[in-house]
Write an enzyme that holds these catalytic residues in place. Sequence first.
Site, short mmCIF file in Angstrom:
data_model
loop_
_atom_site.label_atom_id
_atom_site.label_comp_id
_atom_site.label_asym_id
_atom_site.label_seq_id
_atom_site.Cartn_x
_atom_site.Cartn_y
_atom_site.Cartn_z
CB CYS A 1 66.40 -3.44 110.50
SG CYS A 1 66.26 -3.36 108.70
CB ALA B 1 62.31 -3.24 107.58
NE ARG C 1 52.38 -1.97 105.18
CZ ARG C 1 52.21 -0.68 105.16
NH1 ARG C 1 53.21 0.14 105.24
NH2 ARG C 1 51.01 -0.14 105.06
CG HIS D 1 58.15 3.51 111.85
ND1 HIS D 1 57.44 2.89 112.84
CD2 HIS D 1 58.41 2.55 110.93
CE1 HIS D 1 57.27 1.61 112.54
NE2 HIS D 1 57.85 1.38 111.39
S1 SF4 Z 1 67.94 -6.01 106.45
FE1 SF4 Z 1 69.67 -4.83 105.64
S2 SF4 Z 1 69.46 -2.80 106.53
FE2 SF4 Z 1 68.20 -4.20 107.77
S3 SF4 Z 1 69.55 -4.89 109.47
FE3 SF4 Z 1 69.71 -6.39 107.80
S4 SF4 Z 1 71.51 -5.67 106.63
FE4 SF4 Z 1 70.84 -3.96 107.87
#
Ligand code: SF4
Length: 256
Positions: free
Chosen positions: A65, A68, A99, A198
């Site tokens: 996401c 991330a 990573r 990014h």
């Molecule tokens: S990992 Fe966390 S920030 Fe990313 S989509 Fe899931 S809930 Fe949202």
Amino acid sequence: MGPETLEAKQKAAIEEILKAYPQKAAKNREKHLGVGSPNDENQKTCGDVRSNKKTVPGVMSQRGCAYAGSKGVVWGPVKDMIHISHGPIGCGQYSRAGRRNYYIGVTGVDTFVTMNFSTDFQENNIVFGGDKKLGIAIDEINNLFPLNNGITVQSECPIGLIGDDIGAVAKVKAKELDKTIVPVNCEGFRGVSQSLGHHIANDTVRDYVFDAKVNVNTSDVETTEYDVAIIGDYNIGGDAWSSRILLEEMGLRVVA
Ligand code: SF4
């Protein structure tokens, strides 16, 4: 082998890959695969191959996401700053040490890449807000790890949903602690994939880090004519570790 033959072979390879998918998935994936050529106008504008589309769970294109993308890709390798995953613990744990980063220093003293910092939201933080908790976490972190060269706040989804003002907290704390504190509004839901993370993170590097005061002393570094700095290597599979060896065997010195 002529270029036509090569192109035909590449097309055949794509067809073979698509055959392995169920019909519906193959139809979807077809739009993401193509054979490029320097003469193909579409390739110059990414017009032919579909990208930046919503991730499909379980399909090969699945990516992280926006959070991330910011925390792992852009800010992850920034080793002398501490990156707080702001929100519930799951996102921080999920992205922890995912990573491969190339870094030197003493973990927990002047480098923090593999450590997991989280504000660990509980239900009451979702109901009443977590700004206060974030401020306390920043103070705590700064006391425990005084050699950090700044702190970033990586927003997880719930932060955007409840409307916590991480920018205001960062501003107050930056002044109070005389440190670079970077609020990153990279909530996972913001983009179709990690790529927007990014962009958001890169913007914060521009806005908060360039020209910021950092405690890096480069005056005692002796330079040579063979110094190189590798910029922008994603190191997705640890490839930077190999390219460094190759460059050094060529007689170059990789300084960063
Ligand atoms: S990992 Fe966390 S920030 Fe990313 S989509 Fe899931 S809930 Fe949202």
